[in-house]
Design a protein around this motif. Structure first.
Motif, PDB file in Angstrom:
ATOM      1  N   GLY A 154       0.814  -1.228   0.000  1.00 25.55           N
ATOM      2  CA  GLY A 154       0.000   0.000   0.000  1.00 25.55           C
ATOM      3  C   GLY A 154       0.837   1.262   0.000  1.00 25.55           C
ATOM      4  N   GLU A 155       2.136   1.126  -0.316  1.00 24.26           N
ATOM      5  CA  GLU A 155       3.021   2.312  -0.324  1.00 24.26           C
ATOM      6  C   GLU A 155       3.056   2.955  -1.702  1.00 24.26           C
ATOM      7  OE1 GLU A 155       6.800   0.741   0.908  1.00 24.26           O
ATOM      8  OE2 GLU A 155       5.917  -0.075   2.737  1.00 24.26           O
ATOM      9  N   LEU A 156       2.543   2.252  -2.715  1.00 20.67           N
ATOM     10  CA  LEU A 156       2.536   2.761  -4.097  1.00 20.67           C
ATOM     11  C   LEU A 156       1.144   2.523  -4.662  1.00 20.67           C
ATOM     12  CD1 LEU A 156       4.265   3.887  -6.404  1.00 20.67           C
ATOM     13  CD2 LEU A 156       5.054   1.556  -6.861  1.00 20.67           C
ATOM     14  N   ARG A 157       0.465   3.611  -5.022  1.00 22.71           N
ATOM     15  CA  ARG A 157      -0.924   3.506  -5.509  1.00 22.71           C
ATOM     16  C   ARG A 157      -0.949   3.405  -7.026  1.00 22.71           C
ATOM     17  NH1 ARG A 157      -3.761   2.014  -1.261  1.00 22.71           N
ATOM     18  NH2 ARG A 157      -3.233   3.247   0.548  1.00 22.71           N
ATOM     19  N   ASN A 158      -2.096   2.971  -7.562  1.00 21.17           N
ATOM     20  CA  ASN A 158      -2.314   2.897  -9.027  1.00 21.17           C
ATOM     21  C   ASN A 158      -1.247   2.074  -9.730  1.00 21.17           C
ATOM     22  OD1 ASN A 158      -4.527   4.611  -8.814  1.00 21.17           O
ATOM     23  ND2 ASN A 158      -3.258   6.442  -9.090  1.00 21.17           N
ATOM     24  N   PHE A 159      -0.839   0.971  -9.114  1.00 20.09           N
ATOM     25  CA  PHE A 159       0.196   0.159  -9.764  1.00 20.09           C
ATOM     26  C   PHE A 159      -0.469  -0.850 -10.702  1.00 20.09           C
ATOM     27  CE2 PHE A 159       3.692  -2.805 -10.321  1.00 20.09           C
ATOM     28  CZ  PHE A 159       4.715  -1.912 -10.574  1.00 20.09           C
ATOM     29  N   THR A 160       0.016  -0.879 -11.939  1.00 21.69           N
ATOM     30  CA  THR A 160      -0.584  -1.733 -12.976  1.00 21.69           C
ATOM     31  C   THR A 160      -0.609  -3.201 -12.535  1.00 21.69           C
ATOM     32  OG1 THR A 160       0.339  -0.234 -14.610  1.00 21.69           O
ATOM     33  CG2 THR A 160      -0.467  -2.358 -15.427  1.00 21.69           C
ATOM     34  N   GLY A 161      -1.780  -3.795 -12.660  1.00 21.00           N
ATOM     35  CA  GLY A 161      -1.931  -5.216 -12.307  1.00 21.00           C
ATOM     36  C   GLY A 161      -2.339  -5.414 -10.858  1.00 21.00           C
ATOM     37  N   ILE A 162      -2.119  -4.380 -10.024  1.00 24.55           N
ATOM     38  CA  ILE A 162      -2.486  -4.495  -8.598  1.00 24.55           C
ATOM     39  C   ILE A 162      -3.754  -3.659  -8.343  1.00 24.55           C
ATOM     40  CG2 ILE A 162      -1.705  -4.213  -6.193  1.00 24.55           C
ATOM     41  CD1 ILE A 162      -0.035  -6.263  -7.794  1.00 24.55           C
ATOM     42  N   ASP A 163      -3.638  -2.350  -8.485  1.00 25.03           N
ATOM     43  CA  ASP A 163      -4.852  -1.524  -8.322  1.00 25.03           C
ATOM     44  C   ASP A 163      -5.022  -0.572  -9.492  1.00 25.03           C
ATOM     45  OD1 ASP A 163      -2.689   0.010  -7.593  1.00 25.03           O
ATOM     46  OD2 ASP A 163      -3.596   0.864  -5.793  1.00 25.03           O
ATOM     47  N   SER A 164      -4.506  -0.958 -10.647  1.00 26.39           N
ATOM     48  CA  SER A 164      -4.718  -0.198 -11.881  1.00 26.39           C
ATOM     49  C   SER A 164      -4.768  -1.224 -13.009  1.00 26.39           C
ATOM     50  CB  SER A 164      -3.563   0.796 -12.070  1.00 26.39           C
ATOM     51  OG  SER A 164      -3.792   1.603 -13.180  1.00 26.39           O
ATOM     52  N   VAL A 165      -5.633  -0.949 -13.995  1.00 27.70           N
ATOM     53  CA  VAL A 165      -5.961  -1.959 -15.004  1.00 27.70           C
ATOM     54  C   VAL A 165      -4.842  -2.198 -16.025  1.00 27.70           C
ATOM     55  CG1 VAL A 165      -7.018  -0.323 -16.626  1.00 27.70           C
ATOM     56  CG2 VAL A 165      -7.871  -2.650 -16.511  1.00 27.70           C
ATOM     57  N   TYR A 166      -4.740  -3.442 -16.522  1.00 30.01           N
ATOM     58  CA  TYR A 166      -3.968  -3.722 -17.741  1.00 30.01           C
ATOM     59  C   TYR A 166      -4.906  -4.442 -18.714  1.00 30.01           C
ATOM     60  CZ  TYR A 166      -0.836  -5.221 -21.295  1.00 30.01           C
ATOM     61  OH  TYR A 166      -0.262  -5.388 -22.536  1.00 30.01           O
ATOM     62  N   GLU A 167      -5.142  -3.847 -19.849  1.00 25.14           N
ATOM     63  CA  GLU A 167      -6.010  -4.451 -20.873  1.00 25.14           C
ATOM     64  C   GLU A 167      -5.127  -5.134 -21.917  1.00 25.14           C
ATOM     65  OE1 GLU A 167      -9.335  -0.851 -20.527  1.00 25.14           O
ATOM     66  OE2 GLU A 167      -8.165  -1.073 -22.356  1.00 25.14           O
ATOM     67  N   ALA A 168      -5.141  -6.460 -21.927  1.00 19.50           N
ATOM     68  CA  ALA A 168      -4.307  -7.209 -22.880  1.00 19.50           C
ATOM     69  C   ALA A 168      -4.774  -6.937 -24.311  1.00 19.50           C
ATOM     70  CB  ALA A 168      -4.397  -8.695 -22.577  1.00 19.50           C
ATOM     71  N   PRO A 169      -3.855  -6.912 -25.270  1.00 18.93           N
ATOM     72  CA  PRO A 169      -4.250  -6.688 -26.663  1.00 18.93           C
ATOM     73  C   PRO A 169      -5.171  -7.799 -27.181  1.00 18.93           C
ATOM     74  CG  PRO A 169      -1.862  -6.496 -26.419  1.00 18.93           C
ATOM     75  CD  PRO A 169      -2.394  -7.039 -25.125  1.00 18.93           C
ATOM     76  N   ASP A 170      -6.130  -7.421 -28.026  1.00 19.31           N
ATOM     77  CA  ASP A 170      -7.038  -8.399 -28.648  1.00 19.31           C
ATOM     78  C   ASP A 170      -6.370  -9.095 -29.825  1.00 19.31           C
ATOM     79  OD1 ASP A 170      -9.241  -7.955 -27.051  1.00 19.31           O
ATOM     80  OD2 ASP A 170      -9.866  -6.205 -28.231  1.00 19.31           O
ATOM     81  N   ALA A 171      -5.675  -8.295 -30.640  1.00 19.88           N
ATOM     82  CA  ALA A 171      -5.103  -8.854 -31.871  1.00 19.88           C
ATOM     83  C   ALA A 171      -3.741  -8.220 -32.144  1.00 19.88           C
ATOM     84  CB  ALA A 171      -6.065  -8.607 -33.035  1.00 19.88           C
ATOM     85  N   PRO A 172      -2.765  -8.527 -31.272  1.00 19.32           N
ATOM     86  CA  PRO A 172      -1.428  -7.966 -31.513  1.00 19.32           C
ATOM     87  C   PRO A 172      -0.820  -8.603 -32.763  1.00 19.32           C
ATOM     88  CG  PRO A 172      -1.321  -9.638 -29.804  1.00 19.32           C
ATOM     89  CD  PRO A 172      -2.778  -9.464 -30.138  1.00 19.32           C
ATOM     90  N   GLU A 173       0.088  -7.893 -33.415  1.00 22.73           N
ATOM     91  CA  GLU A 173       0.784  -8.470 -34.569  1.00 22.73           C
ATOM     92  C   GLU A 173       1.619  -9.669 -34.122  1.00 22.73           C
ATOM     93  OE1 GLU A 173      -0.039  -5.396 -34.458  1.00 22.73           O
ATOM     94  OE2 GLU A 173      -0.843  -5.020 -36.461  1.00 22.73           O
ATOM     95  N   ILE A 174       2.116  -9.622 -32.883  1.00 21.92           N
ATOM     96  CA  ILE A 174       2.869 -10.765 -32.351  1.00 21.92           C
ATOM     97  C   ILE A 174       2.652 -10.878 -30.841  1.00 21.92           C
ATOM     98  CG2 ILE A 174       5.038  -9.444 -32.291  1.00 21.92           C
ATOM     99  CD1 ILE A 174       6.433 -12.202 -33.024  1.00 21.92           C
ATOM    100  N   HIS A 175       2.468 -12.122 -30.406  1.00 26.44           N
ATOM    101  CA  HIS A 175       2.152 -12.426 -29.005  1.00 26.44           C
ATOM    102  C   HIS A 175       3.309 -13.267 -28.469  1.00 26.44           C
ATOM    103  CE1 HIS A 175      -1.298 -13.911 -26.144  1.00 26.44           C
ATOM    104  NE2 HIS A 175      -0.143 -13.908 -25.531  1.00 26.44           N
ATOM    105  N   LEU A 176       4.113 -12.679 -27.580  1.00 25.46           N
ATOM    106  CA  LEU A 176       5.295 -13.383 -27.078  1.00 25.46           C
ATOM    107  C   LEU A 176       5.007 -14.009 -25.715  1.00 25.46           C
ATOM    108  CD1 LEU A 176       8.096 -10.733 -27.821  1.00 25.46           C
ATOM    109  CD2 LEU A 176       7.395 -12.657 -29.262  1.00 25.46           C
ATOM    110  N   ASP A 177       5.525 -15.203 -25.519  1.00 25.98           N
ATOM    111  CA  ASP A 177       5.464 -15.849 -24.207  1.00 25.98           C
ATOM    112  C   ASP A 177       6.670 -15.331 -23.411  1.00 25.98           C
ATOM    113  OD1 ASP A 177       5.808 -17.473 -22.028  1.00 25.98           O
ATOM    114  OD2 ASP A 177       5.527 -19.369 -23.110  1.00 25.98           O
ATOM    115  N   GLY A 178       6.408 -14.415 -22.491  1.00 26.10           N
ATOM    116  CA  GLY A 178       7.465 -13.717 -21.765  1.00 26.10           C
ATOM    117  C   GLY A 178       8.281 -14.582 -20.817  1.00 26.10           C
TER     118      GLY A 178
END
Ligand SMILES: Nc1ncnc2c1ncn2[C@@H]1O[C@H](COP(=O)(O)OS(=O)(=O)O)[C@@H](OP(=O)(O)O)[C@H]1O
Ligand SMILES: Nc1ncnc2c1ncn2[C@@H]1O[C@H](COP(=O)(O)OP(=O)(O)O)[C@@H](O)[C@H]1O
Length: 201
Positions: A154-178
């Motif tokens: 709770g020391e950092l607000r609006n962190f992506t994936g925790i309390d701020s959204v990440y919208e994954a791409p629907d149709a990226p040109e390339i989808h990498l397995d990270g």
């Protein structure tokens, strides 16, 4: 924000993008990396840039952490600030494509709408969306900057994936397995660039 002035008129210059591309020996495009913090955007983009540079391709890597020290130093992580961040970077990337460069960008760019806004700034085929798909749990275990730990505490607000959204791409040109090896991921991107005739085989 102020809209552009109707008295400001576009000026075409004698040297064209096509002529610059011909001189470089390759096209100008943007590889737009998107993914969670810690997914591997900077690492994979850096490895790809190194391979391209060694092959004589003219590149530039725009990285979120670096751009936020200068061009976007006035912006934070609210939805509006992230939107403005991506708008500015999109415009810079567009200028670099006009200069005939292979531009790599590494921004979380969590909203589909902003990524599509950048796509719409560019011509067909000039925007290549690269989804670095790494599970949140893996990013959180990597946590190289200790930011997930701070966000969970709770020391950092609006962190992506925790309390701020990440919208994954629907149709990226390339989808990498990270979770794959960085060299393998960079290789997949080189194959895509060759396949699309953006760089020579
Ligand atoms: N609240 C919050 N949420 C997400 N990320 C945060 C935050 N605060 C700081 N950071 C650090 O900033 C880097 C992300 O900046 P970006 O410009 O890529 O973000 S965005 O595209 O505008 O969403 C991100 O870098 P990466 O880990 O390289 O993605 C973080 O190190
Ligand atoms: N494919 C990968 N496999 C294992 N570790 C990786 C991989 N890609 C990146 N990393 C590591 O994960 C951490 C976050 O990578 P980074 O490129 O900084 O992510 P991002 O730019 O998306 O925040 C770094 O410590 C990096 O060395």
């Amino acid at each position: 924000m102020a809209q552009h002035d109707e008295n400001v008129v576009w000026h075409d210059h004698p040297v064209t993008r096509e002529e610059r591309e011909q001189q470089h020996g390759h096209q100008g495009v943007v590889l737009w990396f998107t993914g969670l913090s810690g997914s591997g955007k900077s690492t994979v983009a850096g490895a790809l840039e190194q391979a391209l540079h060694r092959a004589g391709v003219n590149t530039y890597l725009l990285d979120g952490d670096n751009v936020r020290h200068g061009l976007c130093r006035d912006l934070g992580f609210s939805d509006d600030d992230r939107k403005e961040n991506i708008r500015r970077v999109g415009e810079v990337a567009k200028l670099m494509v006009d200069a005939g460069l292979v531009v790599l960008t590494a921004f979380i760019s969590p909203h589909r709408a902003e990524r599509n806004m950048v796509r719409d700034l560019l011509a067909e085929g000039q925007f290549i969306e690269v989804f670095v798909d790494t599970p949140l749990a893996v990013c959180e275990a990597r946590d190289p900057k200790g930011l997930y730990k701070k966000a969970r505490a709770g020391e950092l607000r609006n962190f992506t994936g925790i309390d701020s959204v990440y919208e994954a791409p629907d149709a990226p040109e390339i989808h990498l397995d990270g979770e794959q090896l960085v060299t393998k991921l960079a290789g997949q991107l080189l194959d895509l660039l060759r396949h699309r005739d953006i760089i020579r085989s």
